[in-house]
Design a protein around this motif. Structure first.
Motif, short mmCIF file in Angstrom:
data_model
loop_
_atom_site.label_atom_id
_atom_site.label_comp_id
_atom_site.label_asym_id
_atom_site.label_seq_id
_atom_site.Cartn_x
_atom_site.Cartn_y
_atom_site.Cartn_z
N GLN A 20 -12.19 -6.88 3.10
CA GLN A 20 -12.09 -5.80 2.13
C GLN A 20 -12.42 -4.45 2.76
O GLN A 20 -13.19 -3.66 2.21
CB GLN A 20 -13.00 -6.07 0.93
N CYS A 21 -11.83 -4.16 3.90
CA CYS A 21 -12.05 -2.87 4.56
C CYS A 21 -11.14 -1.81 3.93
O CYS A 21 -10.13 -2.12 3.31
CB CYS A 21 -11.77 -2.99 6.06
N GLN A 22 -11.51 -0.55 4.10
CA GLN A 22 -10.73 0.55 3.56
C GLN A 22 -11.01 1.83 4.33
O GLN A 22 -12.02 1.96 4.99
CB GLN A 22 -11.04 0.76 2.07
N TRP A 23 -10.08 2.77 4.25
CA TRP A 23 -10.26 4.08 4.87
C TRP A 23 -11.24 4.91 4.04
O TRP A 23 -11.26 4.81 2.82
CB TRP A 23 -8.92 4.84 4.95
N TYR A 49 -5.82 -3.50 8.16
CA TYR A 49 -5.76 -4.81 7.51
C TYR A 49 -6.70 -5.79 8.20
O TYR A 49 -7.25 -5.50 9.27
CB TYR A 49 -4.33 -5.36 7.51
N SER A 106 0.85 -1.19 0.00
CA SER A 106 0.00 0.00 0.00
C SER A 106 0.89 1.23 0.00
O SER A 106 1.92 1.26 0.67
CB SER A 106 -0.91 0.00 1.23
N SER A 116 -7.14 -7.37 3.25
CA SER A 116 -7.11 -5.92 3.03
C SER A 116 -5.83 -5.41 3.64
O SER A 116 -5.36 -5.92 4.66
CB SER A 116 -8.33 -5.25 3.67
N GLN A 144 -4.07 -1.46 3.84
CA GLN A 144 -4.14 -0.09 3.35
C GLN A 144 -3.59 0.89 4.39
O GLN A 144 -3.98 0.86 5.57
CB GLN A 144 -5.58 0.28 3.00
#
Length: 270
Positions: free
Chosen positions: A259-262, A183, A111, A171, A173
């Motif tokens: 699949q998490c994200q900011w 993650y 990332s 994940s 990021q």
């Protein structure tokens, strides 16, 4: 009899020559890399570190990952190369490679922050002195510019187990400021112990020792099966890179996160 033997020798020589030529052609074809992914890095002078072309600059930098077969070792090798690309008159022109290819075979996930200053890698490698039969360990590498800022062994983080590497639940990021890493990892499991196994003596225990559960060594744990046999209870984790402290995001009972994200703060307050 002598003539027949001579003809057989000639045929064998032809087959050997053909085989050698075929192997040579196959080596040449296997050496041709295949493009697996590419991404655009922030252009120099772009306002706020935005991706793409800066208003005052027509140059962009493109990084690409290539994969080819290494026949001598019987494995696939990945490498990354960076290219300087110029936009002129609505067309793109590659100028040159900005760096030599770098081996990325041990990199599982990566990332990069929006401004391109921080880069986090999930690396799978064997520690020094490890046996060939030992399973490779996971490491988190944090790069700042051109040097390695920090390396964290995932097994040293007691809050969770291994980091998920699959594309379904995995994940990895960095936050915009590069101070935190988001993650998915397996929930930390207590040590399973038999009813007949003696407990550890106080001299061998310490505050980092995992909690134990007696009589659960044969309890079945349902996983996601098929290609995900090690995915049992994935949880969302946030790692503070400077302090190396990790916290869980709210655990969802009976559900598996992935699949998490900011997201921008504005989306969280609306």
């Amino acid at each position: 009899g002598t003539r027949l033997r001579t003809m057989e020798d000639q045929e064998e020589a032809k087959v050997a020559a053909f085989t050698e030529r075929a192997c040579s052609v196959f080596r040449e074809c296997a050496a041709v890399p295949t493009l697996t992914k590419a991404w655009v890095l922030p252009a120099p002078g772009a306002p706020g570190g935005q991706l793409g072309r800066a208003e005052s600059c027509s140059l962009v930098e493109v990084s690409a990952t290539w994969c080819h077969r290494e026949l001598s070792r019987g494995k696939k090798v990945s490498s990354v190369r960076s290219y300087a690309v110029k936009e002129e008159g609505g067309t793109l022109e590659r100028l040159h490679c900005t760096a030599m290819p770098q081996d990325t075979s041990k990199i599982v996930k990566e990332s990069v922050t929006g401004d391109g200053r921080m880069r986090a890698l999930l690396v799978k490698d064997s520690p020094a002195g490890a046996k060939a039969s030992d399973e490779p360990q996971q490491y988190i590498e944090v790069w700042n510019g051109l040097y390695l800022k920090k390396t964290i062994q995932v097994s040293s983080l007691k809050e969770h187990g291994t980091i998920n590497e699959d594309v379904y639940f995995g994940s990895f990021q960095l936050s915009c400021d590069g101070q935190r890493l988001l993650y998915i990892a397996e929930k930390a499991k207590p040590k399973k112990q038999s009813f007949f196994e003696k407990a550890e003596t106080p001299e061998k225990t310490n505050e980092d020792t995992k909690p134990t559960e007696k009589g659960t060594e044969y309890v079945y744990e349902q996983s996601w099966g098929e290609l995900l046999p090690k995915v049992v209870h994935p949880v969302v984790c946030v790692l503070d890179i400077e302090s190396e402290k990790c916290v869980w995001v709210k655990e969802l009972e009976g559900q598996s996160a992935g699949q998490c994200q900011w997201v921008p703060v504005q989306l969280c307050t609306t």
